[in-house]
Design an enzyme around this catalytic site. Structure first.
Site, PDB file in Angstrom:
ATOM      1  N   ARG A 245      76.588 -57.926 -21.351  1.00 12.02           N
ATOM      2  CA  ARG A 245      75.577 -57.128 -20.653  1.00 12.02           C
ATOM      3  C   ARG A 245      74.213 -57.364 -21.256  1.00 12.02           C
ATOM      4  NH1 ARG A 245      76.089 -52.436 -17.902  1.00 12.02           N
ATOM      5  NH2 ARG A 245      73.939 -53.017 -17.526  1.00 12.02           N
TER       6      ARG A 245
ATOM      7  N   ARG B 140      68.473 -70.191 -11.655  1.00 16.35           N
ATOM      8  CA  ARG B 140      68.359 -71.513 -11.029  1.00 16.35           C
ATOM      9  C   ARG B 140      67.258 -72.322 -11.711  1.00 16.35           C
ATOM     10  NH1 ARG B 140      73.137 -71.034  -9.453  1.00 16.35           N
ATOM     11  NH2 ARG B 140      73.554 -70.016  -7.471  1.00 16.35           N
TER      12      ARG B 140
ATOM     13  N   CYS C 202      72.806 -60.967  -6.585  1.00 15.90           N
ATOM     14  CA  CYS C 202      71.841 -59.904  -6.873  1.00 15.90           C
ATOM     15  C   CYS C 202      72.224 -58.651  -6.099  1.00 15.90           C
ATOM     16  CB  CYS C 202      70.430 -60.318  -6.449  1.00 15.90           C
ATOM     17  SG  CYS C 202      69.713 -61.637  -7.419  1.00 15.90           S
TER      18      CYS C 202
ATOM     19  N   GLU D   9      70.132 -51.740  -8.141  1.00 16.36           N
ATOM     20  CA  GLU D   9      70.641 -50.711  -9.049  1.00 16.36           C
ATOM     21  C   GLU D   9      70.557 -49.352  -8.351  1.00 16.36           C
ATOM     22  OE1 GLU D   9      72.417 -49.553 -12.470  1.00 16.36           O
ATOM     23  OE2 GLU D   9      71.782 -51.612 -12.128  1.00 16.36           O
TER      24      GLU D   9
ATOM     25  N   ARG E 180      68.943 -55.831 -14.796  1.00 14.17           N
ATOM     26  CA  ARG E 180      70.158 -55.832 -15.612  1.00 14.17           C
ATOM     27  C   ARG E 180      70.976 -57.064 -15.260  1.00 14.17           C
ATOM     28  NH1 ARG E 180      68.998 -50.522 -14.419  1.00 14.17           N
ATOM     29  NH2 ARG E 180      69.347 -48.965 -16.040  1.00 14.17           N
TER      30      ARG E 180
ATOM     31  N   TYR F 110      69.396 -56.190 -25.035  1.00 15.41           N
ATOM     32  CA  TYR F 110      68.494 -55.273 -24.319  1.00 15.41           C
ATOM     33  C   TYR F 110      67.096 -55.482 -24.873  1.00 15.41           C
ATOM     34  CZ  TYR F 110      72.671 -53.264 -22.442  1.00 15.41           C
ATOM     35  OH  TYR F 110      73.851 -53.114 -21.781  1.00 15.41           O
TER      36      TYR F 110
ATOM     37  N   ARG G 254      70.618 -48.619 -24.267  1.00 17.54           N
ATOM     38  CA  ARG G 254      71.755 -48.694 -25.179  1.00 17.54           C
ATOM     39  C   ARG G 254      71.299 -48.637 -26.628  1.00 17.54           C
ATOM     40  NH1 ARG G 254      76.911 -50.141 -23.514  1.00 17.54           N
ATOM     41  NH2 ARG G 254      77.319 -49.310 -25.576  1.00 17.54           N
TER      42      ARG G 254
END
Length: 124
Positions: free
Chosen positions: A5, A61, A72, A75, A87, A105, A113
């Protein structure tokens, strides 16, 4: 196979800024986990609803990840959520254990986080 992540917050919804931040995020995720393009199975990107200027997958890409399946999505628009955030969920083949994976992050997204802040290779 493992999932990694990561997230990055951008200052404004500008195509160049979103792509630059996403390229940085992907580069950091790959470096922190010793991943090469052949290790990548797929990458899922999400962006908060306030980022509408372009597709974060375009950054992958531009990094040469032309044969990796990308997707894609938007959120969830949760009240109080971190704005202007991209994210990523990278699925990769790696010998790393789950505990050895480094999630990345960057910038303001570190607030998502804080429990991982000591392990972040790419914390900025």
């Amino acid at each position: 196979m493992r999932a990694v992540r990561g997230a990055v917050q951008v200052d404004r919804d500008d195509p160049a800024e979103v792509l630059e931040a996403t390229r940085l995020l992907l580069t950091e995720v790959m470096a922190a986990n010793s991943l090469v393009p052949d290790d990548l199975v797929s990458i899922l990107f999400t962006a908060t609803p306030d980022l509408r200027s372009g597709f974060p997958a375009r950054a992958a890409r531009e990094l040469g990840l032309t044969d990796v399946p990308l997707m894609c999505a938007q959120e969830l628009d949760v009240e109080g959520g971190l704005p202007r955030t991209v994210r990523v969920l990278v699925t990769a083949e790696t010998p790393l254990t789950r505990a050895a994976i480094t999630h990345v992050y960057l910038g303001g997204a570190r607030a998502l986080r804080p429990d991982l802040s000591g392990r972040l290779a790419g914390a900025r």
